[in-house]
Design a protein around this motif. Sequence first.
Motif, PDB file in Angstrom:
ATOM      1  N   ASN A 145      24.127 -22.154 -24.147  1.00 58.92           N
ATOM      2  CA  ASN A 145      25.328 -22.942 -23.907  1.00 58.92           C
ATOM      3  C   ASN A 145      25.872 -22.705 -22.502  1.00 58.92           C
ATOM      4  O   ASN A 145      26.586 -21.746 -22.243  1.00 58.92           O
ATOM      5  CB  ASN A 145      26.399 -22.576 -24.948  1.00 58.92           C
TER       6      ASN A 145
ATOM      7  N   TYR B  48      28.116 -24.529 -21.036  1.00 55.97           N
ATOM      8  CA  TYR B  48      29.560 -24.704 -21.047  1.00 55.97           C
ATOM      9  C   TYR B  48      30.267 -23.391 -21.364  1.00 55.97           C
ATOM     10  O   TYR B  48      31.344 -23.101 -20.842  1.00 55.97           O
ATOM     11  CB  TYR B  48      29.965 -25.760 -22.088  1.00 55.97           C
ATOM     12  N   GLN B  49      29.653 -22.593 -22.224  1.00 56.58           N
ATOM     13  CA  GLN B  49      30.265 -21.338 -22.641  1.00 56.58           C
ATOM     14  C   GLN B  49      30.247 -20.303 -21.525  1.00 56.58           C
ATOM     15  O   GLN B  49      31.196 -19.539 -21.358  1.00 56.58           O
ATOM     16  CB  GLN B  49      29.507 -20.794 -23.851  1.00 56.58           C
TER      17      GLN B  49
ATOM     18  N   ILE C 128      26.232 -30.547 -16.519  1.00 52.39           N
ATOM     19  CA  ILE C 128      25.716 -29.842 -17.687  1.00 52.39           C
ATOM     20  C   ILE C 128      25.259 -30.890 -18.684  1.00 52.39           C
ATOM     21  O   ILE C 128      26.041 -31.761 -19.080  1.00 52.39           O
ATOM     22  CB  ILE C 128      26.780 -28.907 -18.288  1.00 52.39           C
TER      23      ILE C 128
ATOM     24  N   ASN D 117      23.060 -31.403 -24.370  1.00 54.28           N
ATOM     25  CA  ASN D 117      23.805 -30.570 -25.323  1.00 54.28           C
ATOM     26  C   ASN D 117      24.036 -29.166 -24.771  1.00 54.28           C
ATOM     27  O   ASN D 117      23.921 -28.177 -25.466  1.00 54.28           O
ATOM     28  CB  ASN D 117      23.069 -30.510 -26.667  1.00 54.28           C
ATOM     29  N   SER D 118      24.353 -29.118 -23.472  1.00 50.73           N
ATOM     30  CA  SER D 118      24.705 -27.907 -22.716  1.00 50.73           C
ATOM     31  C   SER D 118      23.536 -26.945 -22.523  1.00 50.73           C
ATOM     32  O   SER D 118      23.726 -25.793 -22.148  1.00 50.73           O
ATOM     33  CB  SER D 118      25.883 -27.163 -23.365  1.00 50.73           C
ATOM     34  N   LYS D 119      22.308 -27.413 -22.700  1.00 46.03           N
ATOM     35  CA  LYS D 119      21.137 -26.555 -22.528  1.00 46.03           C
ATOM     36  C   LYS D 119      20.539 -26.641 -21.124  1.00 46.03           C
ATOM     37  O   LYS D 119      19.719 -25.796 -20.750  1.00 46.03           O
ATOM     38  CB  LYS D 119      20.067 -26.908 -23.564  1.00 46.03           C
TER      39      LYS D 119
ATOM     40  N   LEU E 285      21.459 -27.349 -16.876  1.00 46.07           N
ATOM     41  CA  LEU E 285      22.436 -27.534 -15.811  1.00 46.07           C
ATOM     42  C   LEU E 285      21.682 -28.007 -14.579  1.00 46.07           C
ATOM     43  O   LEU E 285      20.607 -27.488 -14.268  1.00 46.07           O
ATOM     44  CB  LEU E 285      23.179 -26.227 -15.532  1.00 46.07           C
TER      45      LEU E 285
END
Length: 298
Positions: free
Chosen positions: A30, A32-33, A46, A49-51, A53
């Motif tokens: 993630n 985003y995290q 990003i 599914n945030s995997k 960048l």
Amino acid sequence: MISMASAPSKLPVMVLALVATSLMVASASNFYQDFEITWGDGRGKILNNSKILTLSLDKASGSGFQSKKEYMFGNIDMELKLVPGNSAGTVTAYYLSSKGATWDEIDFEFLGNLSGDPYTLHTNVFSQGKGNREQQFHLWFDPTADFHTYSILWNRQNIIFSVDGTPIREFKNKESIGVPFPKSQPMRIYSSLWNADDWATRGGLIKTDWNLAPFTASYRNFNAKASCVVSTSGSSSCSSKSASSASNNTAWLSQELDSGSQEKLKWVQKNYMIYNYCTDTKRFPQGLPRECAAANQH
């Protein structure tokens, strides 16, 4: 990559005594995290599914991101796929850095080149604001064709740069002979894609071809283990595991290169190293830096 100076960011000694139940780990799944896009006006994205960048560069601007947390010692992996084709003039920087006038920093920088020519992988180590410890390499594969893992192992004994699990550089702790070593300042992870055609490719002789823009680098599968993690709120969490722990999760805290890894390191440096500050007597006419003469310094 030299960070802009600001207020010093140091981890209080007392933090190292904090007790936590397990080693702090940032997962790969993630972005985003774990990260935030910090500049580029939408050129950093990003995705998936945030995997994934991505950072992009065009004539108007490059882009960059940084980790949301700071790490005190760490075993950090990131997969990168670099700008393909004619990437001359571009630099993709991926590094750890603290802040302040006496910052610490551990650098990977990828200097673009004309199509068909190899990238230059530039490494450096700063401690207490002093760098000038460059080693440069060509790679034994095309870093633009697929993702490859670039790793930094940073503990009290040494800093090890690795590519796909193969060590390319080791910077040992030589404080015993007066060489500063990064050990007291937590560092954030940064990356940026930017134009440096005044120096990046053949000393600035080859300029960026903006007709090929945008230039894009991609990132995935970030993973970090750290003995202490400092959040943006200032709170800290540290592992209770000692550096001598036999746990697989904490073995990196005392890890050094074994004989097999030393052989791999020698192979890389014999066949792919193109610059080593420790052999540049013209640059250091008054004598090479102290660590260069120390035993086992590569």
